[in-house]
Scaffold this active site. Structure first.
Site, PDB file in Angstrom:
ATOM      1  N   GLU A 102      23.598   5.551  -7.430  1.00  0.00           N
ATOM      2  CA  GLU A 102      22.143   5.661  -7.278  1.00  0.00           C
ATOM      3  C   GLU A 102      21.694   5.736  -5.820  1.00  0.00           C
ATOM      4  OE1 GLU A 102      23.783   2.988  -8.289  1.00  0.00           O
ATOM      5  OE2 GLU A 102      22.784   1.107  -7.758  1.00  0.00           O
TER       6      GLU A 102
ATOM      7  N   ILE B 262       1.406 -13.842  11.345  1.00  0.00           N
ATOM      8  CA  ILE B 262       2.032 -14.506  12.498  1.00  0.00           C
ATOM      9  C   ILE B 262       3.395 -13.875  12.773  1.00  0.00           C
ATOM     10  CG2 ILE B 262       3.083 -16.670  13.282  1.00  0.00           C
ATOM     11  CD1 ILE B 262       0.876 -18.147  11.804  1.00  0.00           C
TER      12      ILE B 262
ATOM     13  N   THR C 139     -15.709  -0.073   3.209  1.00  0.00           N
ATOM     14  CA  THR C 139     -14.861   0.215   4.378  1.00  0.00           C
ATOM     15  C   THR C 139     -14.678  -1.006   5.281  1.00  0.00           C
ATOM     16  OG1 THR C 139     -16.721   0.912   5.741  1.00  0.00           O
ATOM     17  CG2 THR C 139     -15.636   2.623   4.438  1.00  0.00           C
TER      18      THR C 139
ATOM     19  N   ASP D  72      13.037   0.349   1.157  1.00  0.00           N
ATOM     20  CA  ASP D  72      12.345   1.511   1.731  1.00  0.00           C
ATOM     21  C   ASP D  72      13.325   2.537   2.309  1.00  0.00           C
ATOM     22  OD1 ASP D  72       9.584   1.458   1.262  1.00  0.00           O
ATOM     23  OD2 ASP D  72       9.325  -0.202   2.663  1.00  0.00           O
TER      24      ASP D  72
ATOM     25  N   HIS E  39      28.023   2.518  -6.456  1.00  0.00           N
ATOM     26  CA  HIS E  39      26.594   2.688  -6.749  1.00  0.00           C
ATOM     27  C   HIS E  39      26.158   4.131  -6.491  1.00  0.00           C
ATOM     28  CE1 HIS E  39      25.417  -1.582  -7.261  1.00  0.00           C
ATOM     29  NE2 HIS E  39      26.477  -1.783  -6.514  1.00  0.00           N
TER      30      HIS E  39
ATOM     31  N   GLN F 111      31.984  -3.350 -14.961  1.00  0.00           N
ATOM     32  CA  GLN F 111      32.862  -4.500 -15.213  1.00  0.00           C
ATOM     33  C   GLN F 111      32.635  -5.032 -16.635  1.00  0.00           C
ATOM     34  OE1 GLN F 111      31.920  -7.148 -11.936  1.00  0.00           O
ATOM     35  NE2 GLN F 111      32.886  -5.830 -10.403  1.00  0.00           N
TER      36      GLN F 111
ATOM     37  N   CYS G  39      28.563  -0.755 -11.494  1.00  0.00           N
ATOM     38  CA  CYS G  39      29.050  -1.967 -10.821  1.00  0.00           C
ATOM     39  C   CYS G  39      29.274  -3.100 -11.834  1.00  0.00           C
ATOM     40  CB  CYS G  39      28.138  -2.351  -9.662  1.00  0.00           C
ATOM     41  SG  CYS G  39      29.037  -3.262  -8.405  1.00  0.00           S
TER      42      CYS G  39
ATOM     43  N   LEU H 258       0.826  -1.209   0.000  1.00  0.00           N
ATOM     44  CA  LEU H 258       0.000   0.000   0.000  1.00  0.00           C
ATOM     45  C   LEU H 258       0.860   1.259   0.000  1.00  0.00           C
ATOM     46  CD1 LEU H 258      -2.864  -0.839   2.505  1.00  0.00           C
ATOM     47  CD2 LEU H 258      -2.975  -0.686   0.026  1.00  0.00           C
TER      48      LEU H 258
ATOM     49  N   GLY I 173      27.814  -3.454 -14.475  1.00  0.00           N
ATOM     50  CA  GLY I 173      27.751  -2.730 -15.750  1.00  0.00           C
ATOM     51  C   GLY I 173      29.108  -2.161 -16.124  1.00  0.00           C
TER      52      GLY I 173
HETATM   53  N1  GLN Z   1      28.878  -9.245  -9.325  1.00  0.00           N
HETATM   54  C1  GLN Z   1      29.793  -8.160  -9.297  1.00  0.00           C
HETATM   55  C2  GLN Z   1      30.718  -8.202  -8.090  1.00  0.00           C
HETATM   56  O1  GLN Z   1      30.417  -8.845  -7.115  1.00  0.00           O
HETATM   57  C3  GLN Z   1      29.067  -6.829  -9.367  1.00  0.00           C
HETATM   58  C4  GLN Z   1      28.173  -6.581  -8.200  1.00  0.00           C
HETATM   59  C5  GLN Z   1      27.151  -5.507  -8.453  1.00  0.00           C
HETATM   60  O2  GLN Z   1      26.824  -5.168  -9.586  1.00  0.00           O
HETATM   61  N2  GLN Z   1      26.573  -4.976  -7.378  1.00  0.00           N
HETATM   62  O3  GLN Z   1      31.743  -7.575  -8.094  1.00  0.00           O
END
Ligand code: GLN
Length: 534
Positions: A511, A151, A190, A73, A509, A387, A383, A17, A385
């Site tokens: 992001e 539970i 409701t 979250d 990362h 590599q 990451c 929700l 990506g």
């Molecule tokens: N699998 C890769 C590593 O462990 C990249 C991890 C990732 O993309 N968070 O280095």
């Protein structure tokens, strides 16, 4: 302010929700009136943390600056509050039991029988209060995962009951439910709300505020009826109607004075006006953007947007600040190959190559990267990506056809990505990656340096493998440069292709560091390059 106020957010009727969004929105509103706020999430599952969970279970795993793998979250909490969380902000049943069992083994319970009440509930209460107290936050908002009546969430609900009793006015309970609209009968219902409040009351908790999730505007009479049946005052029945973006939810709640109700009910006075001007400026920009920027996200969880939650949010924030609407397309990396990459991806203004683990879909990432590199389409690797960018370059530019990461092929003759030294003796999978924030030194003149506008940055990590520095010279000479590295270990954090419009891979990362009022510089720069390309 003396001591902290503890706000609990529970959910009923169905899951999903948006308790996290309601918690984050309330937190934002309290913060906008000058209070300090933190939000924590209590997850009823037995895993000690979500780090070992597959994204199909609960979506993305979010990483805090202090290196804890947490529920997604927490990403919402950070994006809304513009404040970092820590390991104290996410607690699971597993974590609680682990610490109680450790204490029992140490003999701390002095021969007593260890029980759910009081030992587990005491441990839960101790954790809830860690962020409060005299030196803590003014408001500690605690979101209880799951649905009332489950539970597995019973010990958490029982702890809330005890705290409500112990803390009196310093504690407040908000219950979030769903009011369905039955189209055939043209009626709202409701009853599910009434039942879910009843099961909360059976557990000894009387909610102070009810938030009703709804797809359509609820009539005033219905809200009065809910108030009457649930022992909640009329002004404390709030509706949370579907809005085009989650970032509008704080304003929806403010219009109904939810923040003022919470402040007054906890014995405080409403003396500062709510200052949301930066937030509102963001929403205005978002509403006013007409043209779009088309970004292709290449990963293996396309049917599950939550797997890339923080990336999607960072991209949409970056689009707003570039005065565009984000037109995000998800591409399944298993379906991309050298033969179809151009046809599949040609309409994209920019490509983002997703993080990940394991073999599935990795070859498609190489094909997408190759297309972006050869056609000079802005490309951002995160990451795994990043590599993959390194491996693709080794194969197709340096000519090492079998180059790989040892994660996929431990016997490759060219281990351009290899297991980090400190990982070689790791046997336990939980919490054992390179996690959390580390320094990175950026090279002047690089795209990354230009974006951040400074030399030393801190970003969060979650990986076991790294760029193999033994190959650095070969890459450097051929044009793939290391534009950022860890100052202590020399670990490559950023790779870039010189001479391209925007081709950047990051081992970290970014992001996890983009918020509504503080969009991430690399995402801003990538989206800008994509707009210029498009
Ligand atoms: N699998 C890769 C590593 O462990 C990249 C991890 C990732 O993309 N968070 O280095």
């Amino acid at each position: 302010m003396r001591g902290s106020k503890y706000i609990f957010v529970t959910g009923g009727v169905v899951s999903s929700l948006g308790k996290g969004i309601v918690s984050a929105s309330l937190g934002k509103l309290l913060q906008s009136r000058g209070y300090t706020v933190t939000i924590q999430k209590y997850d009823p599952y037995i895993n000690v943390d979500p780090g070992t969970l597959n994204p199909y279970e609960h979506g993305e795993c979010y990483v805090t600056v202090d290196g804890c793998e947490t529920d997604l979250d927490l990403g919402h909490y950070e994006r809304f509050l513009n404040l970092p969380t820590t390991r104290a902000n996410n607690v699971t049943t597993g974590k609680i039991y682990q610490s109680v069992i450790d204490k029992e083994r140490r003999g701390d319970y002095l021969g007593k029988t260890v029980q759910v009440v009081p030992h587990i509930t005491d441990e839960i209460k101790r954790n809830i209060k860690l962020l409060g107290g005299k030196k803590g936050f003014d408001f500690v908002i605690t979101e209880i995962g799951g649905t009332v009546g489950d539970i597995e969430s019973l010990p958490f609900i029982e702890s809330v009951r005890q705290l409500k009793w112990e803390l009196g006015k310093d504690c407040l309970c908000i219950h979030l439910t769903y009011v369905p609209y039955i189209a055939a009968a043209q009626e709202f219902k409701t009853k599910p709300t009434q039942h879910s409040v009843k099961s909360l009351q059976e557990a000894g908790i009387q909610p102070d505020v009810l938030v009703l999730r709804t797809e359509r505007e609820l009539p005033a009479g219905l809200m009065r009826k809910v108030a009457l049946f649930c022992n909640v005052s009329e002004d404390a029945v709030i509706q949370s109607i579907d809005v085009p973006t989650i970032y509008e939810v704080p304003l929806v709640l403010r219009r109904q004075r939810m923040d003022e109700i919470v402040i007054r009910r906890t014995g405080l006075t409403v003396d500062k006006p709510s200052d949301m001007h930066r937030w509102e400026a963001f929403l205005d920009m978002q509403r006013e953007a007409t043209e779009s920027v088309r970004i292709g996200l290449v990963g293996k969880y396309v049917e599950l947007q939550d797997a890339y939650k923080s990336i999607v949010e960072s991209l949409s924030q970056a689009a707003v600040y570039n005065r565009r609407k984000l037109d995000l397309r998800l591409f399944h990396s298993e379906k991309i190959n050298d033969a179809n990459a151009e046809e599949t991806l040609k309409e994209m203004d920019g490509l983002l190559i997703a993080p990940g683990f394991g073999q599935r879909g990795i070859e498609g990432k190489f094909a997408a990267i190759r297309y972006a590199r050869e056609k000079d389409v802005p490309c951002f690797g995160i990451c795994l990506g990043m590599q993959c960018m390194v491996i693709e370059f080794a194969r197709n530019v340096l000519g090492w056809r079998e180059a790989n990461t040892t994660e996929i092929d431990p016997h490759t003759p060219h281990k351009v990505i290899d297991l980090m030294e400190e990982q070689k003796n790791v046997t336990n999978m939980g919490g054992s990656m390179r996690l959390g924030a580390y320094d990175c030194m950026l090279k002047e003149g690089s795209k990354a340096y230009e974006a951040y506008g400074k030399e030393v940055i801190q970003e969060r990590h979650r990986h076991r493998f790294e760029f193999n520095n033994e190959y650095k010279e070969f890459f450097d000479k051929a044009g793939m440069v290391c534009a950022g590295e860890n100052p202590d270990t020399g670990l490559a954090e950023v790779v870039e292709l010189a001479g391209k419009s925007w081709f950047v891979g990051v081992q970290y990362h970014p992001e996890y560091n983009s918020t509504v009022v503080n969009p991430h510089p690399l995402f801003l720069s990538f989206v800008k390059a994509a707009i210029q390309h498009g």
